[in-house]
Scaffold this motif. Structure first.
Motif, short mmCIF file in Angstrom:
data_model
loop_
_atom_site.label_atom_id
_atom_site.label_comp_id
_atom_site.label_asym_id
_atom_site.label_seq_id
_atom_site.Cartn_x
_atom_site.Cartn_y
_atom_site.Cartn_z
N PRO A 164 0.86 -0.62 -0.13
CA PRO A 164 0.21 0.20 -0.21
C PRO A 164 0.82 1.18 0.02
O PRO A 164 1.85 1.37 0.81
CB PRO A 164 -0.93 -0.11 1.41
N GLY A 165 0.66 2.18 -0.47
CA GLY A 165 1.15 3.26 -0.52
C GLY A 165 2.20 3.27 -2.00
O GLY A 165 3.15 4.25 -1.79
N ALA A 166 2.01 2.19 -2.78
CA ALA A 166 3.00 2.48 -3.89
C ALA A 166 2.80 3.76 -5.11
O ALA A 166 4.32 3.77 -5.50
CB ALA A 166 3.61 1.04 -4.81
N ASN A 167 1.84 3.66 -4.95
CA ASN A 167 2.16 5.13 -6.51
C ASN A 167 2.15 6.78 -4.65
O ASN A 167 3.04 7.07 -5.93
CB ASN A 167 0.45 5.25 -6.54
N GLU A 168 3.18 6.67 -4.28
CA GLU A 168 3.73 7.43 -4.51
C GLU A 168 5.22 6.98 -3.37
O GLU A 168 5.65 8.32 -3.15
CB GLU A 168 3.92 7.68 -2.43
N MET A 169 5.67 6.19 -4.27
CA MET A 169 6.98 5.36 -4.05
C MET A 169 8.18 6.17 -5.07
O MET A 169 7.93 5.47 -6.13
CB MET A 169 6.72 3.95 -3.58
N GLY A 170 9.44 6.32 -4.41
CA GLY A 170 10.34 6.37 -5.61
C GLY A 170 11.51 5.87 -4.93
O GLY A 170 11.18 4.87 -4.17
N TYR A 171 12.58 6.02 -5.88
CA TYR A 171 13.74 4.90 -5.08
C TYR A 171 14.24 4.94 -3.74
O TYR A 171 13.80 3.97 -3.82
CB TYR A 171 14.98 5.97 -6.04
N ALA A 172 14.31 6.32 -3.19
CA ALA A 172 14.00 6.28 -1.85
C ALA A 172 13.37 5.47 -1.25
O ALA A 172 14.31 4.60 -0.34
CB ALA A 172 14.17 8.05 -1.16
N GLU A 173 12.42 5.76 -1.15
CA GLU A 173 11.26 5.23 0.05
C GLU A 173 10.68 3.84 -0.74
O GLU A 173 10.57 2.50 -0.34
CB GLU A 173 10.37 5.93 -1.37
N ALA A 174 11.11 3.38 -2.20
CA ALA A 174 11.30 1.60 -2.28
C ALA A 174 12.40 1.08 -1.92
O ALA A 174 12.47 0.31 -1.18
CB ALA A 174 10.55 1.62 -3.45
N THR A 175 13.78 1.20 -2.05
CA THR A 175 15.24 0.92 -1.48
C THR A 175 15.01 0.76 0.17
O THR A 175 15.23 -0.33 1.20
CB THR A 175 16.15 1.53 -1.88
N ASN A 176 14.15 1.63 0.59
CA ASN A 176 14.15 1.28 1.80
C ASN A 176 13.41 0.84 2.40
O ASN A 176 13.38 -0.31 3.69
CB ASN A 176 13.57 2.98 2.75
N ALA A 177 12.09 0.56 1.86
CA ALA A 177 11.10 -0.97 1.63
C ALA A 177 11.40 -2.04 2.02
O ALA A 177 11.11 -3.51 2.47
CB ALA A 177 9.66 -0.14 1.13
N TYR A 178 13.01 -2.45 0.98
CA TYR A 178 12.79 -3.77 0.72
C TYR A 178 14.65 -3.65 2.01
O TYR A 178 14.24 -4.48 2.14
CB TYR A 178 13.67 -3.68 -0.63
N MET A 179 15.05 -3.19 2.12
CA MET A 179 15.85 -2.29 3.30
C MET A 179 15.19 -3.15 5.10
O MET A 179 16.16 -3.64 6.00
CB MET A 179 16.27 -1.46 3.64
N GLN A 180 13.85 -2.66 4.62
CA GLN A 180 12.82 -2.93 5.94
C GLN A 180 12.27 -4.21 6.14
O GLN A 180 11.88 -4.49 7.13
CB GLN A 180 12.46 -2.27 6.71
N GLY A 181 12.27 -4.61 4.91
CA GLY A 181 12.12 -6.16 4.75
C GLY A 181 10.06 -6.41 4.32
O GLY A 181 9.84 -7.53 4.82
N ASN A 182 9.81 -5.52 3.52
CA ASN A 182 8.43 -5.22 3.44
C ASN A 182 8.59 -6.00 1.97
O ASN A 182 7.64 -5.82 1.46
CB ASN A 182 8.08 -3.60 3.52
N GLY A 183 9.23 -6.20 1.79
CA GLY A 183 9.57 -7.12 -0.36
C GLY A 183 9.66 -8.33 -0.17
O GLY A 183 11.46 -8.73 0.67
N ALA A 184 9.37 -8.49 -1.02
CA ALA A 184 10.16 -10.46 -1.73
C ALA A 184 10.87 -9.84 -2.43
O ALA A 184 12.04 -10.75 -2.79
CB ALA A 184 9.12 -11.31 -1.84
N MET A 185 10.61 -9.26 -3.74
CA MET A 185 11.43 -9.09 -4.77
C MET A 185 11.70 -7.41 -5.33
O MET A 185 10.29 -6.86 -4.84
CB MET A 185 11.30 -9.78 -6.41
#
Length: 441
Positions: free
Chosen positions: A258-279
Motif C-alpha cells: 500500500p502506498g506504492a503510488n507515492e514511492m520513488g527510489y528512496a522509499e522503495a529501497t528503504n521498504a526493501y531494506m526494512q523487509g517489506n518486499g520479496a523481490m
C-alpha cells in the motif's frame, strides 16, 4: 496530459525544469580561490563520490596536484552545472554528469572533447579497459570522446532467499510469467511482506520499471534501443510492445505494498531494506545499502540475478546507466583534469574507488576478480548480460522525453487510462516532441 506534482516528480525532471527556467541571462558568483596546483570537481551526492575523494588523495601524493571534490544533491548538482555552463564559468575543471545529461552539455558546448588533451598526455585513458559497450553508449558523440565512465550500473533483480526457500522456490524467476506467479505466491500482507517492491511514484523509477519489460521484446528495426528508431520516429506502438510492457508492469500491482503510488527510489529501497518486499528490480547503484547490516534488516538474505525476460529464446537486452566525468569547457587546468581522469579510471584508480565503497565498477577486469564480486554481489549478474543498450541514443533532451511518456504510464498505473490508450497518447506525443526539437524530419 496528467500533471505531476514536484513531490512525486523525479529529481531528474525537477532539475531539468528548474534549470531550463534559469537559462538565458544568468549571473554566477566567482568561486573560492584555489591553490596554484589544484583542480576542482563538481559531482552529485551518490556513493561514487567517496571513491573520487579517496582517489584524489592518492593522486595528490603522486603528482602534487590537489583535487577538491564538491558534492551536491542530485537536483542541486544539475542546476549548478547548468548555471556553470551557461555562465561560461571557470569555477570547476571537472563535472560529473548523469549519463542522460551529457548529450545536452555537449550540444550546448559546456564541456570539451578529450582528444586534444589526450594527444599530449603522458598517461592516457585506457579506453579498451572499460566494460564493453559503456563508452560507446554515452561518451562518444560525433566521433569524439567527451567524458569517461566513473560509475556504471544496470537493472538487477534482488530477491529474498529466505522467503524463496520458505515458499519452495529454488531459483529466481526467469520470465515475466514466472515473476507474476512468484509475486503472488510470496505476497503476505498479514506479515507486512509483499511480493514486489515497486516505485511508480517517481518518474525515472516508474519509467525504468516499464523499460526493463519493454527491453524483453524484439528491438524495432533500424533502432539502437526500444523507444525511438535512428530517424527519431516513436516506436512505442511497434508490434504493440509498449502496451505489452505496460500490461506486464500493471499485472504485479496487486502484489505491491500500500502506498506504492507515492514511492520513488528512496522509499522503495528503504521498504526493501526494512523487509517489506520479496523481490525488487532496480538499478544496482541503489543496492549497496541493502548489503550494509547497519542500514538493512535483510543484508544476509538477498541474492541477485538479471531481470526476467518475455521469452527465453530471444536475444537479451539490458539498459545501462551511470555517471560520466567530463572536463568543463572553461576549465582553468584542463591538462591536469585529463590526467586525473586517466588516473581514476586506471586499474589503480578503479581499485581505490571500490575500496572506498564506490561499487559501480566500470573496468572489465573487476568482473573476473572474486574479491569484488564477494564484496558487491549485485555485480555478478553483469557477467550474464548479452547486449547493453543506451538510454539516450542521440537525443539530448532525454528528461523531457521521459516525462512525456511517464505521465501516460502513471495514468495507466493509477487506473485513469487503459494501457492501450496511454501508450497511443505517449507515442503520438513523442512523435510531436521529436518534430518540435528538429530531430524528426
Amino acid at each position: 496530459m496528467m500533471r505531476v506534482s514536484l513531490t512525486t516528480m523525479t529529481r531528474r525532471t525537477a532539475a531539468m525544469l528548474l534549470g531550463a527556467t534559469m537559462l538565458g541571462a544568468v549571473s554566477f558568483a566567482t568561486g573560492p580561490a584555489r591553490a596554484a596546483e589544484e583542480i576542482r570537481i563538481i559531482a552529485t551526492g551518490e556513493p561514487y563520490g567517496l571513491g573520487l575523494k579517496a582517489a584524489a588523495k592518492v593522486f595528490e601524493e603522486k603528482t602534487g596536484i590537489k583535487v577538491s571534490v564538491d558534492q551536491f544533491p542530485y537536483s542541486d548538482a544539475y542546476n549548478k552545472e547548468v548555471l556553470l555552463g551557461t555562465a561560461g564559468s571557470d569555477e570547476y575543471d571537472l563535472m560529473v554528469l548523469d549519463c542522460i545529461w551529457l548529450p545536452i552539455f555537449v550540444k550546448n558546448k559546456w564541456v570539451q572533447p578529450l582528444e586534444p588533451l589526450e594527444a599530449k598526455a603522458k598517461q592516457k585513458i585506457e579506453w579498451n579497459a572499460f566494460l564493453p559497450g559503456i563508452v560507446d553508449a554515452y561518451d562518444v558523440i560525433d566521433g569524439q570522446h567527451w567524458a569517461a565512465p566513473i560509475d556504471f550500473f544496470i537493472e538487477v533483480l534482488a530477491y529474498r532467499t529466505d522467503l524463496f526457500e520458505k515458499a519452495g522456490l529454488k531459483a529466481p524467476p526467469k520470465t515475466w510469467d514466472e515473476f507474476k506467479v512468484y509475486a503472488e505466491k510470496l505476497n503476505d500482507p498479514a506479515n507486512n511482506v509483499y511480493g514486489v517492491v515497486s516505485m511508480p511514484g517517481e518518474q525515472d523509477g516508474g519509467y525504468s520499471e516499464w523499460t526493463v519489460r519493454l527491453a524483453s521484446f524484439p528491438m524495432p528495426p533500424d533502432s539502437t534501443q526500444f523507444v525511438w528508431d535512428r530517424k527519431f520516429n516513436a516506436m512505442l506502438e511497434h508490434e504493440g510492445n509498449g502496451k505489452k510492457a505496460l500490461d506486464r508492469w500493471l499485472e504485479i500491482k496487486p502484489f505491491t505494498a500500500p502506498g506504492a503510488n507515492e514511492m520513488g527510489y528512496a522509499e522503495a529501497t528503504n521498504a526493501y531494506m526494512q523487509g517489506n518486499g520479496a523481490m525488487y528490480i532496480n538499478w544496482y547503484g541503489f543496492f549497496p545499502d541493502i548489503e550494509n547490516p547497519e542500514t538493512s534488516k535483510v543484508a544476509d538474505k538477498v541474492a541477485y540475478a538479471l531481470p526476467p525476460v518475455e521469452t527465453l529464446d530471444a536475444k537479451r537486452h539490458d539498459y545501462l546507466g551511470g555517471y560520466q566525468i567530463a572536463i568543463a569547457a572553461n576549465a582553468p587546468k584542463p591538462d591536469a583534469a585529463y590526467e586525473f581522469i586517466a588516473f581514476v579510471t586506471s586499474h589503480e584508480g578503479q581499485e581505490i574507488m571500490l575500496e572506498a565503497g564506490a561499487s559501480g565498477a566500470y573496468r572489465t577486469d573487476v568482473y573476473d576478480n572474486q574479491k569484488w564480486l564477494d564484496k558487491f554481489p549485485f555485480l555478478v549478474p553483469v557477467k550474464d548480460t548479452e547486449v547493453l543498450v543506451p538510454l539516450t541514443s542521440g537525443l539530448a533532451e532525454y528528461v523531457e522525453m521521459q516525462r512525456l511518456i511517464y505521465d501516460q504510464l502513471f495514468a495507466a498505473w493509477a487506473g485513469q487510462k487503459e494501457s492501450g490508450a496511454a501508450i497511443a497518447e505517449a507515442n503520438a506525443g513523442l512523435d510531436e516532441l521529436m518534430k518540435s526539437l528538429g530531430y524528426q524530419q
